[in-house]
Design a protein around this motif. Structure first.
Motif, mmCIF file in Angstrom:
data_model
loop_
_atom_site.group_PDB
_atom_site.id
_atom_site.type_symbol
_atom_site.label_atom_id
_atom_site.label_comp_id
_atom_site.label_asym_id
_atom_site.label_seq_id
_atom_site.Cartn_x
_atom_site.Cartn_y
_atom_site.Cartn_z
ATOM 1 N N PRO A 179 32.403 7.614 23.234
ATOM 2 C CA PRO A 179 31.476 6.692 23.738
ATOM 3 C C PRO A 179 31.964 6.113 25.145
ATOM 4 C CG PRO A 179 32.893 5.956 21.811
ATOM 5 C CD PRO A 179 32.921 7.653 21.966
ATOM 6 N N GLU A 180 33.241 6.437 25.148
ATOM 7 C CA GLU A 180 33.935 5.930 26.713
ATOM 8 C C GLU A 180 34.908 6.731 26.931
ATOM 9 O OE1 GLU A 180 35.119 1.804 25.875
ATOM 10 O OE2 GLU A 180 36.212 2.279 24.298
ATOM 11 N N LYS A 181 35.772 6.495 28.298
ATOM 12 C CA LYS A 181 36.920 7.165 28.318
ATOM 13 C C LYS A 181 37.983 6.856 27.627
ATOM 14 C CE LYS A 181 40.284 7.644 31.997
ATOM 15 N NZ LYS A 181 40.851 6.942 33.264
ATOM 16 N N TRP A 182 38.678 7.855 26.791
ATOM 17 C CA TRP A 182 39.700 7.655 25.835
ATOM 18 C C TRP A 182 41.097 7.970 26.402
ATOM 19 C CZ3 TRP A 182 36.938 9.395 20.603
ATOM 20 C CH2 TRP A 182 36.301 8.369 20.361
ATOM 21 N N GLY A 183 42.137 7.062 26.875
ATOM 22 C CA GLY A 183 43.287 7.335 27.260
ATOM 23 C C GLY A 183 43.380 6.995 28.533
ATOM 24 N N GLU A 184 44.716 6.667 28.868
ATOM 25 C CA GLU A 184 45.012 6.157 30.294
ATOM 26 C C GLU A 184 46.163 6.987 30.669
ATOM 27 O OE1 GLU A 184 43.644 3.469 31.671
ATOM 28 O OE2 GLU A 184 42.455 3.436 30.186
ATOM 29 N N GLY A 185 46.373 6.937 31.977
ATOM 30 C CA GLY A 185 47.571 7.703 32.456
ATOM 31 C C GLY A 185 46.956 8.979 33.537
ATOM 32 N N LEU A 186 47.814 10.062 33.134
ATOM 33 C CA LEU A 186 47.654 11.235 33.712
ATOM 34 C C LEU A 186 46.560 12.195 33.342
ATOM 35 C CD1 LEU A 186 51.213 12.302 34.683
ATOM 36 C CD2 LEU A 186 49.501 11.180 36.231
ATOM 37 N N VAL A 187 46.452 11.986 32.009
ATOM 38 C CA VAL A 187 45.130 12.738 31.113
ATOM 39 C C VAL A 187 44.668 11.884 30.209
ATOM 40 C CG1 VAL A 187 46.776 13.514 29.405
ATOM 41 C CG2 VAL A 187 45.041 14.941 29.929
ATOM 42 N N SER A 188 43.197 12.354 29.793
ATOM 43 C CA SER A 188 42.251 11.527 29.061
ATOM 44 C C SER A 188 41.009 12.307 28.589
ATOM 45 C CB SER A 188 41.934 10.284 29.766
ATOM 46 O OG SER A 188 40.867 10.375 30.810
ATOM 47 N N VAL A 189 40.449 11.758 27.809
ATOM 48 C CA VAL A 189 39.064 12.469 27.103
ATOM 49 C C VAL A 189 38.013 11.527 27.835
ATOM 50 C CG1 VAL A 189 37.621 12.947 25.292
ATOM 51 C CG2 VAL A 189 40.091 13.259 25.087
ATOM 52 N N PRO A 190 37.450 12.460 28.977
ATOM 53 C CA PRO A 190 36.183 11.628 29.802
ATOM 54 C C PRO A 190 35.000 11.165 28.792
ATOM 55 C CG PRO A 190 36.333 13.943 30.288
ATOM 56 C CD PRO A 190 37.540 13.649 29.372
ATOM 57 N N GLU A 191 34.386 10.151 29.277
ATOM 58 C CA GLU A 191 33.270 9.560 28.582
ATOM 59 C C GLU A 191 32.296 10.785 28.513
ATOM 60 O OE1 GLU A 191 29.654 6.103 29.241
ATOM 61 O OE2 GLU A 191 31.679 5.941 30.589
ATOM 62 N N ALA A 192 31.466 10.784 27.164
ATOM 63 C CA ALA A 192 30.572 11.908 27.029
ATOM 64 C C ALA A 192 31.216 13.095 26.676
ATOM 65 C CB ALA A 192 29.403 11.992 28.237
ATOM 66 N N GLU A 193 32.280 13.203 26.771
ATOM 67 C CA GLU A 193 32.846 14.555 26.252
ATOM 68 C C GLU A 193 32.631 14.952 24.817
ATOM 69 O OE1 GLU A 193 34.969 18.012 26.913
ATOM 70 O OE2 GLU A 193 34.593 16.766 28.379
ATOM 71 N N PRO A 194 32.090 16.153 24.475
ATOM 72 C CA PRO A 194 31.886 16.429 23.153
ATOM 73 C C PRO A 194 33.117 16.319 22.217
ATOM 74 C CG PRO A 194 31.021 17.947 24.309
ATOM 75 C CD PRO A 194 31.956 17.286 25.241
ATOM 76 N N LEU A 195 32.865 15.630 20.955
ATOM 77 C CA LEU A 195 33.858 15.435 19.915
ATOM 78 C C LEU A 195 33.490 16.113 18.865
ATOM 79 C CD1 LEU A 195 34.496 11.676 20.416
ATOM 80 C CD2 LEU A 195 36.105 13.357 21.314
ATOM 81 N N GLU A 196 34.188 17.344 18.266
ATOM 82 C CA GLU A 196 33.700 17.910 17.054
ATOM 83 C C GLU A 196 34.389 17.565 15.839
ATOM 84 O OE1 GLU A 196 34.023 22.187 18.109
ATOM 85 O OE2 GLU A 196 33.081 21.694 19.960
ATOM 86 N N LEU A 197 33.892 16.696 14.962
ATOM 87 C CA LEU A 197 34.436 16.220 13.707
ATOM 88 C C LEU A 197 34.021 17.046 12.559
ATOM 89 C CD1 LEU A 197 33.414 12.864 15.010
ATOM 90 C CD2 LEU A 197 35.628 13.100 14.103
ATOM 91 N N GLU A 198 35.198 17.272 11.615
ATOM 92 C CA GLU A 198 35.054 17.651 10.569
ATOM 93 C C GLU A 198 35.697 16.783 9.536
ATOM 94 O OE1 GLU A 198 33.796 20.810 9.428
ATOM 95 O OE2 GLU A 198 33.395 21.225 11.596
ATOM 96 N N VAL A 199 34.854 16.166 8.678
ATOM 97 C CA VAL A 199 35.127 14.817 8.106
ATOM 98 C C VAL A 199 35.081 14.917 6.413
ATOM 99 C CG1 VAL A 199 34.893 12.480 7.790
ATOM 100 C CG2 VAL A 199 34.747 13.521 9.924
ATOM 101 N N ARG A 200 36.092 14.480 5.694
ATOM 102 C CA ARG A 200 35.993 14.554 4.027
ATOM 103 C C ARG A 200 36.158 13.082 3.812
ATOM 104 N NH1 ARG A 200 39.258 18.613 0.376
ATOM 105 N NH2 ARG A 200 38.685 17.541 -1.678
ATOM 106 N N LEU A 201 34.944 12.658 2.933
ATOM 107 C CA LEU A 201 34.984 11.134 2.661
ATOM 108 C C LEU A 201 35.347 11.558 0.831
ATOM 109 C CD1 LEU A 201 31.948 10.044 4.532
ATOM 110 C CD2 LEU A 201 34.086 9.444 5.163
ATOM 111 N N GLU A 202 36.257 10.599 0.222
ATOM 112 C CA GLU A 202 36.487 10.792 -0.961
ATOM 113 C C GLU A 202 36.713 9.272 -1.617
ATOM 114 O OE1 GLU A 202 39.606 13.487 -2.269
ATOM 115 O OE2 GLU A 202 40.045 13.716 -0.187
ATOM 116 N N SER A 203 35.943 9.150 -2.847
ATOM 117 C CA SER A 203 35.971 7.839 -3.345
ATOM 118 C C SER A 203 36.975 7.777 -4.184
ATOM 119 C CB SER A 203 34.488 7.806 -4.273
ATOM 120 O OG SER A 203 34.530 6.362 -4.712
#
Length: 164
Positions: A11-35
């Protein structure tokens, strides 16, 4: 338990300094939700790509980011927590952002043995022709330049004499 595979843009640039994940860069998530009794246990991985510059030679770099995360989202109740279940939903943005930003290198390098820049010319040391001018040596150490690696071998190979 539920498992989800998602690909969403940052959703936005993540990280500061010399390296960061730019805005709109694809994030591939594998999520497990357990009750669980206390709430919803969220665990998973996120893969993306970070871009920036090498901390030694200042060339552009791009490196993969692979992070695992796990957090308990508590049901609303008496105790305050950083992550709460709200209307039967969990908001993963802060969790994923924190995991990615904390995994980014503080001093990224283009290769592990990057020699950096020449302090005199400012050119990359990997591209220099090799016949660059040698820096002056401190006069206190100048006498050591006369010795070669063979000198040490000659001293060890010399026969020892016994003293009477």
């Amino acid at each position: 338990m539920r498992e989800h595979s998602l690909e969403i843009p940052a959703p936005e640039k993540w990280g500061e300094g010399l390296v960061s994940v730019p805005e709109a860069e694809p994030l591939e998530l594998e999520v497990r939700l357990e009750s669980v009794h206390e709430g919803i246990l969220v665990s998973g991985t996120v893969d993306s790509t970070a871009t920036g510059v090498c901390g030694r030679c200042l060339i552009d770099i791009e490196e993969p980011v692979e992070v695992e995360f796990q957090e308990l989202f508590a049901y609303p109740g008496h105790e305050a927590s950083d992550f709460d279940v709200q209307d039967d939903h969990v908001d993963l943005e802060n969790l994923v952002r924190d995991a990615i930003v904390l995994s980014l290198p503080f001093q990224p390098v283009c290769q592990p043995d990057c020699p950096g820049l020449d302090p005199i010319t400012g050119e990359k040391l990997t591209e220099s022709p090799g016949d660059t001018e040698r820096t002056s040596v401190d006069p206190r150490w100048a006498a050591l330049q006369q010795y070669t690696p063979d000198d040490g071998d000659a001293l060890r190979a010399a026969p020892k004499t016994e003293k009477s």
